[in-house]
Structures are given as C-alpha cells and as structure tokens.
Design a protein around this motif. Structure first.
Motif, PDB file in Angstrom:
ATOM      1  N   LYS A 126     -10.088   7.292  -1.670  1.00 53.39           N
ATOM      2  CA  LYS A 126      -9.831   6.992  -2.821  1.00 53.39           C
ATOM      3  C   LYS A 126      -7.954   7.037  -2.759  1.00 53.39           C
ATOM      4  N   ASN A 127      -7.675   8.751  -2.656  1.00 53.11           N
ATOM      5  CA  ASN A 127      -6.623   8.829  -2.948  1.00 53.11           C
ATOM      6  C   ASN A 127      -5.312   7.763  -1.753  1.00 53.11           C
ATOM      7  N   VAL A 128      -5.779   7.195  -0.933  1.00 57.88           N
ATOM      8  CA  VAL A 128      -4.348   6.609  -0.382  1.00 57.88           C
ATOM      9  C   VAL A 128      -4.194   5.241  -0.904  1.00 57.88           C
ATOM     10  N   ILE A 129      -5.721   4.877  -0.832  1.00 58.59           N
ATOM     11  CA  ILE A 129      -5.547   3.567  -1.783  1.00 58.59           C
ATOM     12  C   ILE A 129      -4.503   3.535  -3.552  1.00 58.59           C
ATOM     13  N   TRP A 130      -4.631   4.660  -3.863  1.00 56.74           N
ATOM     14  CA  TRP A 130      -4.715   4.855  -5.019  1.00 56.74           C
ATOM     15  C   TRP A 130      -2.855   4.497  -5.041  1.00 56.74           C
ATOM     16  N   GLU A 131      -2.684   6.094  -4.148  1.00 57.35           N
ATOM     17  CA  GLU A 131      -1.366   6.576  -4.402  1.00 57.35           C
ATOM     18  C   GLU A 131      -0.055   5.067  -3.343  1.00 57.35           C
ATOM     19  N   GLU A 132      -1.536   4.899  -2.672  1.00 54.10           N
ATOM     20  CA  GLU A 132       0.194   3.522  -1.403  1.00 54.10           C
ATOM     21  C   GLU A 132      -0.473   2.005  -1.798  1.00 54.10           C
ATOM     22  N   HIS A 133      -1.509   1.692  -1.837  1.00 54.15           N
ATOM     23  CA  HIS A 133      -1.812   0.258  -2.483  1.00 54.15           C
ATOM     24  C   HIS A 133      -1.994   0.183  -3.608  1.00 54.15           C
ATOM     25  N   VAL A 134      -2.186   0.998  -4.759  1.00 53.52           N
ATOM     26  CA  VAL A 134      -2.061   0.445  -6.065  1.00 53.52           C
ATOM     27  C   VAL A 134      -1.034   0.781  -6.857  1.00 53.52           C
ATOM     28  N   LYS A 135      -0.324   2.221  -6.907  1.00 54.89           N
ATOM     29  CA  LYS A 135       1.178   2.287  -7.472  1.00 54.89           C
ATOM     30  C   LYS A 135       2.247   1.913  -6.828  1.00 54.89           C
ATOM     31  N   SER A 136       2.311   2.220  -5.400  1.00 60.71           N
ATOM     32  CA  SER A 136       3.459   1.822  -4.216  1.00 60.71           C
ATOM     33  C   SER A 136       3.538   0.443  -4.578  1.00 60.71           C
ATOM     34  N   GLN A 137       2.002  -0.723  -4.666  1.00 58.20           N
ATOM     35  CA  GLN A 137       1.632  -1.906  -4.624  1.00 58.20           C
ATOM     36  C   GLN A 137       2.301  -2.435  -3.155  1.00 58.20           C
ATOM     37  N   LYS A 138       2.064  -1.318  -1.887  1.00 57.28           N
ATOM     38  CA  LYS A 138       2.291  -1.837  -0.885  1.00 57.28           C
ATOM     39  C   LYS A 138       0.778  -2.382  -0.127  1.00 57.28           C
ATOM     40  N   PRO A 139       1.297  -3.225   0.884  1.00 60.46           N
ATOM     41  CA  PRO A 139      -0.005  -3.887   1.510  1.00 60.46           C
ATOM     42  C   PRO A 139      -0.882  -2.426   2.046  1.00 60.46           C
ATOM     43  N   LEU A 140      -2.493  -3.151   2.012  1.00 61.59           N
ATOM     44  CA  LEU A 140      -3.202  -2.377   2.367  1.00 61.59           C
ATOM     45  C   LEU A 140      -3.603  -3.256   4.198  1.00 61.59           C
ATOM     46  N   LYS A 141      -3.014  -1.994   5.017  1.00 55.87           N
ATOM     47  CA  LYS A 141      -3.035  -2.930   6.368  1.00 55.87           C
ATOM     48  C   LYS A 141      -4.878  -2.090   6.398  1.00 55.87           C
ATOM     49  N   SER A 155      -3.389  -8.001   7.057  1.00 52.65           N
ATOM     50  CA  SER A 155      -3.595  -7.219   5.190  1.00 52.65           C
ATOM     51  C   SER A 155      -3.459  -8.007   3.873  1.00 52.65           C
ATOM     52  N   LEU A 156      -4.594  -6.372   3.294  1.00 49.92           N
ATOM     53  CA  LEU A 156      -4.221  -7.242   1.930  1.00 49.92           C
ATOM     54  C   LEU A 156      -3.030  -7.273   1.357  1.00 49.92           C
ATOM     55  N   ARG A 157      -2.445  -7.624   0.155  1.00 51.61           N
ATOM     56  CA  ARG A 157      -1.539  -7.915  -0.618  1.00 51.61           C
ATOM     57  C   ARG A 157      -1.938  -7.669  -1.400  1.00 51.61           C
ATOM     58  N   PHE A 158      -1.133  -7.001  -2.255  1.00 55.62           N
ATOM     59  CA  PHE A 158      -0.777  -6.042  -3.904  1.00 55.62           C
ATOM     60  C   PHE A 158      -2.154  -6.494  -4.854  1.00 55.62           C
ATOM     61  N   GLU A 159      -0.824  -8.211  -4.900  1.00 57.19           N
ATOM     62  CA  GLU A 159      -1.422  -8.887  -5.753  1.00 57.19           C
ATOM     63  C   GLU A 159      -2.292  -9.959  -5.327  1.00 57.19           C
ATOM     64  N   ASP A 160      -3.218  -9.335  -4.306  1.00 55.38           N
ATOM     65  CA  ASP A 160      -4.551 -10.157  -3.712  1.00 55.38           C
ATOM     66  C   ASP A 160      -6.003  -8.913  -3.887  1.00 55.38           C
ATOM     67  N   THR A 161      -5.527  -8.095  -4.396  1.00 57.55           N
ATOM     68  CA  THR A 161      -6.861  -7.267  -4.109  1.00 57.55           C
ATOM     69  C   THR A 161      -8.011  -7.001  -5.112  1.00 57.55           C
ATOM     70  N   LEU A 162      -8.035  -6.038  -4.786  1.00 56.89           N
ATOM     71  CA  LEU A 162      -9.270  -6.302  -5.242  1.00 56.89           C
ATOM     72  C   LEU A 162     -10.117  -5.473  -6.749  1.00 56.89           C
ATOM     73  N   GLU A 163     -10.908  -5.575  -7.492  1.00 54.28           N
ATOM     74  CA  GLU A 163     -10.848  -5.109  -8.598  1.00 54.28           C
ATOM     75  C   GLU A 163     -10.972  -3.530  -9.212  1.00 54.28           C
ATOM     76  N   SER A 164     -12.354  -3.501  -7.928  1.00 54.25           N
ATOM     77  CA  SER A 164     -12.370  -2.408  -7.932  1.00 54.25           C
ATOM     78  C   SER A 164     -11.692  -1.004  -7.613  1.00 54.25           C
ATOM     79  N   PHE A 165     -10.095  -1.657  -7.097  1.00 60.33           N
ATOM     80  CA  PHE A 165      -9.022  -0.768  -6.222  1.00 60.33           C
ATOM     81  C   PHE A 165      -8.530  -0.189  -7.683  1.00 60.33           C
ATOM     82  N   LEU A 166      -8.465  -1.047  -8.503  1.00 58.83           N
ATOM     83  CA  LEU A 166      -7.315  -0.979  -9.441  1.00 58.83           C
ATOM     84  C   LEU A 166      -7.539   0.585 -10.650  1.00 58.83           C
ATOM     85  N   ASN A 167      -8.729   0.834 -10.276  1.00 57.97           N
ATOM     86  CA  ASN A 167      -8.883   1.949 -11.996  1.00 57.97           C
ATOM     87  C   ASN A 167      -9.840   2.535 -10.529  1.00 57.97           C
TER      88      ASN A 167
END
Length: 476
Positions: A155-170, A176-188
């Motif tokens: 979850k730390n990688v998800i949070w720091e790179e994908h949520v906070k930095s809004q980078k695509p999840l490769k 890849s999963l763009r931040f604007e299309d991400t799962l709601e459960s990743f945002l908390n």
C-alpha cells in the motif's frame, strides 16, 4: 458387466449482495448445470428487493438449487460511512456460520466451492470439508491484474506513487491504470487493506474464473498466465468463462414500454440507465434531461430521485411501486419530449430493452453486467462511470474495445453539461463515421462472445476443465 454410473460433481457457489455479483454467479451456475453436467447449489447473501426478486425466478432444472442465507445485521460492526467494499467484506464474513451449517447439513456434500471476490473467507469452510476452491472475478481480467499487482507491491507504493504523485500504476504485461481511472479503495490509505486482502487470497486457490473471454482481453489474460507475471505471485490456473449475462426471456416488457418500442425505427432509441443502484445529483439530472432533449434522438430513461451519493440506492433498489412521474425533471420536459422519449421511474427490465431491435445505443454507468449485456446485443455505449471499478471499464470500452464514447467533465463544477450530452448521443445514434465504426466493432465483439461460449469455444473449454478437475476430486 454392469456399468458404474459416474456421479455428477457438485459445486457450491457463494454470491455477495448486489446485482453485479448475483447475476453472473447465478448465470455461472446455470451454465455449469446445462452445459457441463454439474449439480449446483447457489448460496446468496441477499439484502435488497431486486436480488430477492431474482432469487424467486424459476431455475432451469432440478440440478440447480438456490439458498438465501439469513440476513445479518452489521450496523454495529462497520461505520455507516465506510466504503462499500468494507461493508461487503464484513457482511460476507458474518454470513459464514450460516453457510457452514447449510453445507454441513447437505447429504451430497459439494466437491468445489466457488466464491466471488468478497467471499474468500469462506475458504476455511472449503478446507474443512475437503472442497476445491475457486474465485469468480465477476468483472474484467484487467481488474484482476490490478488487484493482484497492488497486493504484491504494497500500500505504501500505491499511496506514494499512484495516489499522491498521481502517476499511472504500471501492471506487468497489461494496460497501465491512470490515476483518474483508479479504484476508489486506493484513495483512502486506511481502507486499502481490503483490496490487498482480496488479491492475496486469490493466489491460494485452485483456479480463478473471470467473467470475460480470451479474445476480448487476450493481452491481459496472457499476462496473467505468464510465468514471469509478478514473480509468479499468481500460480493458479486462470479461467475466462464469460460473458455470463441474464438470458431469462420469460420476463416480458411492460405493455407500455413494448408498445412504445415497437413503434420506433430499428436502432433509433438510446437506453439510459445507471444500473441497479447508481444515482445522480439533482444538478446532473437536470443537465442530462436537457441534453437528451437537445439531441432530438429517441430515448428511454430509467430515472431515480437525485442523491449526492452515487451509490444512493445500492442496498435498497427495487421495482417502482408508484405510478407518478418524477417531479425533479425540468418544467415542461415531458410535454416537450412526449414524441421522442419515454421515462420509466426507478426500474426497468434492462436485458429485454437492450435486446429490442429499436434500441441502438446505451448510456450506461459501465457496470460490467451492463457492459456485457450491451455487447451481447450489439449496442454501442456512452460510458458514464460512477463508482467502484467503473472508470476502469470505461477506459477499456473507449480505448481498447472502441465501442463507446466517454463524457468530458466541466472544469468548474464536475458535471457533464447538456451540450456535451447532446453531442455524445448524436455521435452514437446518428449515421456518421464515428458511430458507424463503434456499431461495427460492437457487432464483431458480439460474434466473438458467442463463439467463446459455444461448444469448443475458449470459455466453454475453461468450464470443461473445471468440471474435469471436480470429477477427479470426486472419484479420488
């Protein structure tokens, strides 16, 4: 010498609340019975009127049984404001004692237990009774890949790179999963452990079933099976078994709806619905009404009272009991659209409407059930996601499959404006190059789906292999 009759394998299927889980699980059970000689018992944790109504529908034959587990009260166990995923996990966990006692009382014990994504706690029961264990992902192969990948990286990688930095999840080998299309459960970050748990538990099974088919998501399915995927986090067989959708044609259209549709030209009507529980805000409903009116295209619209919560009716939706028309639409809307539109309060038989020859487009929330129903009827879409993994589905529909157009949100107030809605409706309903291309493509996918389900097709063969494994366990 007398021949020994081979017993049928018996599968127990466990479905979570909500039509998005219940429909594909029931259809899986029907297909296992009618095409692969299984005995099937479907256990359902039902919590809404629509689910209860579906459970009361006739089953194809005596080899399919449906058991509604007693309802449980989780009000004291989970925050009312908790995400839907958290509520479903608790609800399923609290239903396990009833499931165990029901299985223990069976004269013919199941050979295998198939659960949807929220029922993996039930594998302790499968272990106790020596059953094979399968997970049924009722959505896409891409969602499965993202869930598995997220559980492997933490979850730390998800949070720091994908949520906070809004980078695509490769995701290795996948889109890849763009931040604007991400799962709601990743945002908390506090709620993320639920998604990790789902991914981890899936890797300990005898197989993962997916409600998709090989040709639809071939690249992702290949990646999931690859020996290098996530360092072999996934060491279990992957079985695409879809598309599994409602095919109960006994349910008929309301007389008014049928008469209205029968009068319309072929593929001239757009069907507008946000699923069994999706809702829009009051402002968005007004814009949608004006957009449909401005498009001057024929429409059927299933409307619900406005709510600021997109999941406003998830656990409560049922058929409309009243005859009155909604009073939250623009003044004069019904008069101005009486020649082109039909408004249905609360609920409509979606499968029957989409299969009508007059329907040529679908404005949808992109739930996977609705998406598959649209594909199986050769109907292009306006992809309007609301919650859960629906933004991921919208990205697939528009960017990978080429069968949908997606709205642009207003930069000022986060809604889809009437002009944008009218433009999208005309894009898929009027005879133009873009609409023609989407219509052609969705009909190609329809043919591909039917081939996958037919005898010798990829999805048919996947279930055949599961049947073979169950027979071997039965005879061991």
């Amino acid at each position: 010498m007398a021949m020994t009759k081979v017993k049928k394998p018996h599968a127990a299927l466990l479905a979570s609340p909500g039509m998005g889980h219940l429909i594909p699980v029931l259809e899986l059970g029907k297909r296992m019975v009618t095409h692969h000689d299984f005995l099937v018992t479907v256990f359902v944790v039902a919590s809404d009127p629509a689910s209860t109504s579906l459970l009361n529908s006739p089953t194809p034959n005596d080899d399919l049984g449906i058991v509604a587990l007693p309802s449980v009260d989780i009000s004291g166990l989970v925050d009312p404001k908790a995400p839907l995923v958290a509520k479903l996990l608790v609800l399923m966990r609290e239903s396990l004692p009833s499931l165990r006692s029901s299985i223990a009382a069976m004269k013919c014990r199941p050979t295998a237990l198939v659960v949807d994504l929220f029922g993996t706690d039930a594998f302790a029961i499968a272990n106790e009774f020596g059953m094979l264990r399968y997970v049924f992902d009722t959505t896409t192969a891409w969602f499965l890949a993202v869930a598995l990948h997220s559980s492997s990286i933490g979850k730390n990688v998800i949070w720091e790179e994908h949520v906070k930095s809004q980078k695509p999840l490769k995701v290795p080998g996948c889109k890849s999963l763009r931040f604007e299309d991400t799962l709601e459960s990743f945002l908390n970050i506090d709620r993320f452990d639920g998604s990790q748990f789902l991914g981890t538990e899936m890797t300990k099974t005898d197989g993962i079933l997916i409600n998709t088919w090989e040709d639809l998501e071939s690249t992702t399915v290949k990646a999931l099976r690859d020996n290098n995927f996530l360092g072999r986090v996934v060491k279990v067989p992957i079985y695409p078994v879809g598309p599994l959708i409602r095919k109960d044609r006994k349910q008929v259209l309301d007389k008014e709806v049928k008469i209205w549709l029968d009068k319309q030209p072929t593929e001239s009507v757009i069907y507008v619905s946000f699923g069994s529980g999706g809702t829009l805000s009051a402002k968005q409903i007004i814009e949608l009404a004006w957009g449909l009116e401005q498009s001057r295209q024929r429409f059927i619209w299933v409307v619900r009272p406005p709510s600021e919560n997109a999941l406003g009716t998830y656990f409560t939706i049922g058929k409309n009991d009243g005859d009155g028309m909604p009073d939250y639409l623009p003044e004069g809307f019904f008069t101005r659209t009486k020649d082109i539109g039909l408004v249905i309060p609360m609920w409509a038989p979606q499968a029957q409407i989409l299969s009508h020859p007059s329907v040529g487009g679908f404005l949808s929330h992109c739930g996977w059930n609705s998406t598959l129903e649209s594909i199986l009827n050769g109907v292009p879409m306006i992809a309007w996601p609301l919650y859960a993994e629906q933004k991921m589905n919208a990205a697939l529909l528009t960017e990978e499959f080429g069968i949908a157009v997606r709205p642009k949100l207003s930069q000022t107030d986060e809604i889809v404006e009437r002009d944008e809605i009218a433009t999208m409706v005309k894009m898929i309903m009027v005879d133009n190059e873009e609409g023609h291309a989407m219509r052609t493509r969705v009909k190609e996918l329809n043919s591909s789906a039917e081939k996958a389900l037919s005898k010798g097709g990829s999805s048919y063969n996947s279930l055949s292999q599961i049947a073979k494994d169950c027979l071997q366990r039965l005879q061991a």
